[in-house]
Every structure is written in structure tokens, then in C-alpha cells.
Scaffold this active site. Structure first.
Site, PDB file in Angstrom:
ATOM      1  N   ASP B  11      75.943  10.766  29.235  1.00  0.00           N
ATOM      2  CA  ASP B  11      77.041  10.402  29.981  1.00  0.00           C
ATOM      3  C   ASP B  11      76.152   8.990  30.477  1.00  0.00           C
ATOM      4  OD1 ASP B  11      78.896  11.742  28.817  1.00  0.00           O
ATOM      5  OD2 ASP B  11      79.394  13.161  30.650  1.00  0.00           O
ATOM      6  N   ASP B 130      90.014  14.593  22.078  1.00  0.00           N
ATOM      7  CA  ASP B 130      90.249  15.211  22.874  1.00  0.00           C
ATOM      8  C   ASP B 130      91.344  15.735  22.801  1.00  0.00           C
ATOM      9  OD1 ASP B 130      87.746  14.501  23.847  1.00  0.00           O
ATOM     10  OD2 ASP B 130      89.267  13.089  25.184  1.00  0.00           O
TER      11      ASP B 130
END
Lengths: 219, 269
Positions: B11, B130
């Protein structure tokens, strides 16, 4: 030596910059160009490509580079073609309408929709990931660009179409993906890889390094 | 045959890796290039960088990150997070990314997948999804005023998992492939962070219906979890983040274990 000129032919493909970075890290100083003059006067050239057959061929048509590249290939000067760059060496592709460069005899076809491996699992298309590359020539007769690379070294592939050469002698290496996929071609001074050496870690960089050495050695 | 890919996910917030590697002697655990080099040497088959930068004016930083990483590390790099247009995708590819993942913007406008695939080729376009299990079957209003019970077992979430949609994950996976995505990156929000294993039901359902490669994400905690994602879930690649960053498992041991379990792996020495 200092005036050795290496041209990376800018096909508009997105991986141009990765190819350039790979060449630089192994000591090359390439120019990225669409100029027919710069390509014609180079000592060696790299033809990268990703994307679709027609998109790349149209770029070459628009930039009037078709004859330039054909002439370069037949001039005997080292030409390294990567991925789609290798596919467009052939005469035609099922991926599009526009003919290829026709430097090599044969065509580009889609992977058969139903191919299975020995485990009975469906094989995926695109052929995406790391696969073993098996060279057909032994170490002694191997083209200098592939010399010293161990059998079954892994390289990174991404493609949905594969090359079918008319002349078996043009095929330098294969990889298993349901069928024996043409992984590399060699025709005198013209070398092609279906895999991406610029994304294949150290083994890939070795190919750029050997190509540079091969190109510089030539008179 | 193709090897199963093991992919660490990093990330990136405003150009810096958050939750950076914390177990080895790395000079700067927030430097994306340094971490990329480390994971390359560990045997990572690919890298995924997820831009979690909130403000859009800091997005240019991600282009610089990709530029720097791709000048040093020569394995495939996928970049995602905040990709909204063909132009966004082009900038990432030109900076040196091999693939770009789209998520929320593709759901808002599936044509984005098609446009990007046409221009750059399917192999560049990763559809990130997701997925969350549907706890209570949703009621769907029909145009005649009646209602049906939705069949979906998993629903799509967007905006980093913060926003629920009424879209069925399986249908969206199929649609994504039809629109030209070259790969799916499916994260189970239920399993994510729990280390109880990937959601193999979810993976299996998708992999049996979609022929493009599938990256499993969310839930890895043990060596066997990685194997299961492939043998049970049918995944082509396995992704993990903090498990690798905190050194709970090393990429090399994951790959060795998968190889010992009979999966084809690219082992680096």
C-alpha cells in the site's frame, strides 16, 4: 565502439519504457525513435510491442516504417523483437486484419479455446505468468543472444495469440502451455522472444545484455 | 506449464509504503523501490502497488514511484488505486507498470475496461473486485413493483471496501472478462486480515466460470492456505500483504512449500 547506435523502434506500445530501462541497466544507450532515418542508420534495433496486432501495424503504416523495418531485417544487422514485436514478424495474425511484416514465414493464431493440461485443469488464456523456456539448439549451436542460458529457465509471458512458423528451423525455443508454444525465434540476425525479457528478472536482463554484446561485436 | 505466482501487495500513501516491511534490515521501510528490490530478491513473481492516497492532487507521486521502481526492478508491476480513465492507465503504463488494476471506476462505467483493453491490450487490464458474502439475501425490486430474492452469494464493494453495491460478484467477474479484462484480482473482505485462509468457495465459483487468470487475495495465514487457494480455489496467483511485510512468512518458504505440495513454482536461489 562509441558510435554504436541502438534504436528502440517506438511502436506506441506501452512497454517501450520498460525495454529502454532494461537496456540502460545492462549498459546500453538506446534512442527511442519513430524516425525512419534513425532506424535505418542504427547498428542494431529492438522492436518491442504489446497490445493488439492492428494497433501496432497501423502505427507502423502511419509512420511509414514497414519498409524501413523489413530493410533493416534483411540488412543483416541485429534486430531483437519482443512479444508482439515478434508476432508481427510473421505474415498474418488471427488477431487482426492488417498483414504482418512478413520477415518470417508463418502466421499468428489464437490459443485453442479448449486446451487442458495433464491435471485436467483448464488452461487459461491469456498465457500469463512465468513459464519454462526450452531451447531447441544445444549450447554449442545456440544463437549468441541465447547462449549460456540454462534449459528450462523461467521467463515472463503475457499473450493470447501464438506464432506458428512455416519453417521449423526459425523456432529457437518453446514453452509448454497446452501446446508447445513458440517462445523464441531466430532467423540469422533476426531474434524474437514471445516472453518479456524486460519483466523476467535477472534472466531477462541477461538476454538484453547478450543482445548488446552480439550487436557490438558485429562489424 | 505456468507456475503459480506469489505476489506481495504494497500500500502506497503519497509515495510512501505504509505497513512497510518491518523484519529485515531495510534502510527505509517506506521506500517503494527498496522494498521492491527486497521482494524481487526474495523471489516475488510480481508486485502489486496499491495507491491509497486520498487526495487526487497527490496522484502524480504514484507515477514517480512507478518510474523509480521500474527502473530498478524488472519483474511485472501492477498498479491500482484511483484509476479512473484511459489516460490514468496510460500514465501508469508509460511510467513502467506492466498492468493496471481498475475497481470502482470500472463498476461505474464498465466501458472503461473495454476502452483500455482495446487500446493497451487485455493483458494490461486487471479487474480488482472486493467481495463480501451476502449475510441476508437482498430483496430486489422488480419493474412491476414486486420483489425477488437476489441469488448473489457475494456482493461487490467499491471505494476501498467502504461502499456496498447490489452487484453480484460472480456476474461482475464474468462481465469483466467479457469486457476485456485480462485478469481478476479478487479480495475477500470477510477473510481479509483474519488469517483463516482464502475464501476458496468464492475463488472456486469464479475460476470455474471465468477463463482469465485469477489472483486470490485476502485471508492467507499459513503455508497451506496458499496451496488451498490453488488446489481448492483454482487460483492462478496468490497475493498477501502484511503476512509478508511483518515477516510472519517469507516468500521463499511459501514458494518452497507450494512446490513440495506439487505445484509448479519458479524457485529462485
Amino acid at each position: 565502439m562509441n558510435d554504436f547506435r541502438l534504436a528502440i523502434i517506438n511502436t506506441g506500445a506501452a512497454n517501450i519504457h520498460s525495454v529502454e530501462k532494461a537496456v540502460r541497466i545492462v549498459g546500453g544507450d538506446p534512442i527511442v525513435t519513430t524516425s525512419a532515418d534513425e532506424i535505418s542508420s542504427a547498428d542494431a534495433a529492438i522492436l518491442p510491442g504489446v497490445g493488439a496486432n492492428d494497433a501496432v501495424m497501423q502505427q507502423l503504416v502511419d509512420r511509414e516504417l514497414i519498409e524501413t523495418i523489413r530493410d533493416f531485417a534483411s540488412s543483416g544487422r541485429p534486430l531483437l523483437c519482443v512479444c508482439l514485436g515478434m508476432q508481427i514478424l510473421f505474415e498474418s495474425s488471427e488477431e487482426g486484419e492488417l498483414p504482418g511484416l512478413g520477415v518470417l514465414r508463418g502466421r499468428v493464431v489464437r490459443f485453442p479455446s479448449v486446451t487442458g493440461n495433464s491435471n485436467g485443469r483448464r488452461l487459461k488464456v491469456p498465457h500469463m505468468g512465468w513459464n519454462k523456456v526450452r531451447f531447441l539448439d544445444d549450447l554449442v549451436t545456440r544463437h549468441p543472444v541465447f547462449s549460456g542460458i540454462e534449459q528450462d529457465t523461467y521467463f515472463y509471458f503475457v499473450h493470447s495469440y501464438h506464432c506458428v512458423a512455416d519453417d521449423a528451423s526459425d523456432i529457437a525455443a518453446t514453452s509448454p502451455h497446452g501446446i508447445e508454444v513458440c517462445a523464441a525465434v531466430v532467423h540469422d540476425n533476426v531474434v524474437g522472444t514471445q516472453f518479456h525479457p524486460e519483466k523476467s528478472g535477472r534472466s531477462g536482463l541477461e538476454i538484453y545484455s547478450k543482445f548488446l554484446a552480439y550487436a557490438r561485436r558485429r562489424p | 506449464m505456468l507456475t503459480t505466482r506469489v505476489i506481495p501487495c504494497l500500500d502506497v500513501d503519497q509515495g510512501r509504503v505504509v505497513k512497510g516491511v518491518s523484519f529485515v534490515d531495510i534502510r527505509d521501510a517506506g521506500d517503494p523501490a527498496e522494498l521492491a528490490r527486497f521482494y524481487d530478491s526474495e523471489g516475488a513473481d510480481e508486485l502489486v502497488f496499491l495507491d491509497i492516497t486520498a487526495s487526487s492532487d497527490a496522484r502524480n507521486t504514484m507515477v514517480d514511484v512507478v518510474e523509480r521502481v521500474s527502473a530498478e526492478v524488472f519483474i511485472p508491476l501492477t498498479v491500482g488505486g484511483g484509476i479512473r480513465s484511459r489516460e490514468d492507465m496510460r500514465r501508469m503504463l508509460e511510467a513502467g507498470a506492466e498492468k493496471v488494476s481498475v475497481n470502482s471506476a470500472a463498476l461505474a462505467n464498465p466501458k472503461l475496461i473495454e476502452e483500455c483493453a482495446e487500446e493497451f491490450g487485455s493483458q494490461c487490464v486487471v479487474l480488482a473486485i472486493d467481495a463480501k458474502r451476502v449475510e441476508e439475501p437482498a430483496m430486489i425490486e422488480r419493474s412491476d413493483g414486486g420483489s425477488d430474492i437476489a441469488e448473489a452469494l457475494w456482493q461487490v464493494y467499491t471505494h476501498g471496501g467502504r461502499r456496498a453495491t447490489a452487484v453480484d460478484v460472480i456476474k461482475w467477474s464474468r462481465m469483466g472478462a467479457e469486457f476485456g479484462a485480462g485478469e481478476l484480482l479478487v479480495t475477500s473482505m470477510d477473510a481479509d486480515g483474519r488469517k483463516t485462509g482464502y475464501d476458496c468457495d468464492l475463488l472456486r465459483t469464479i475460476s470455474s466460470q471465468v477463463s482469465i487468470p485469477l489472483i486470490a487475495s485476502g485471508g492467507a495465514g499459513t503455508l497451506d492456505h496458499f496451496v488451498n487457494a490453488v488446489t481448492d480455489g483454482g487460483a492462478d496467483a496468490v497475493l498477501a500483504a502484511s503476512l509478508f511485510h511483518y515477516g510472519e512468512l517469507r516468500i521463499q518458504e511459501v514458494k518452497s512449500h507450494m512446490a513440495e505440495s506439487g505445484l509448479p513454482m519458479r524457485l529462485v536461489h
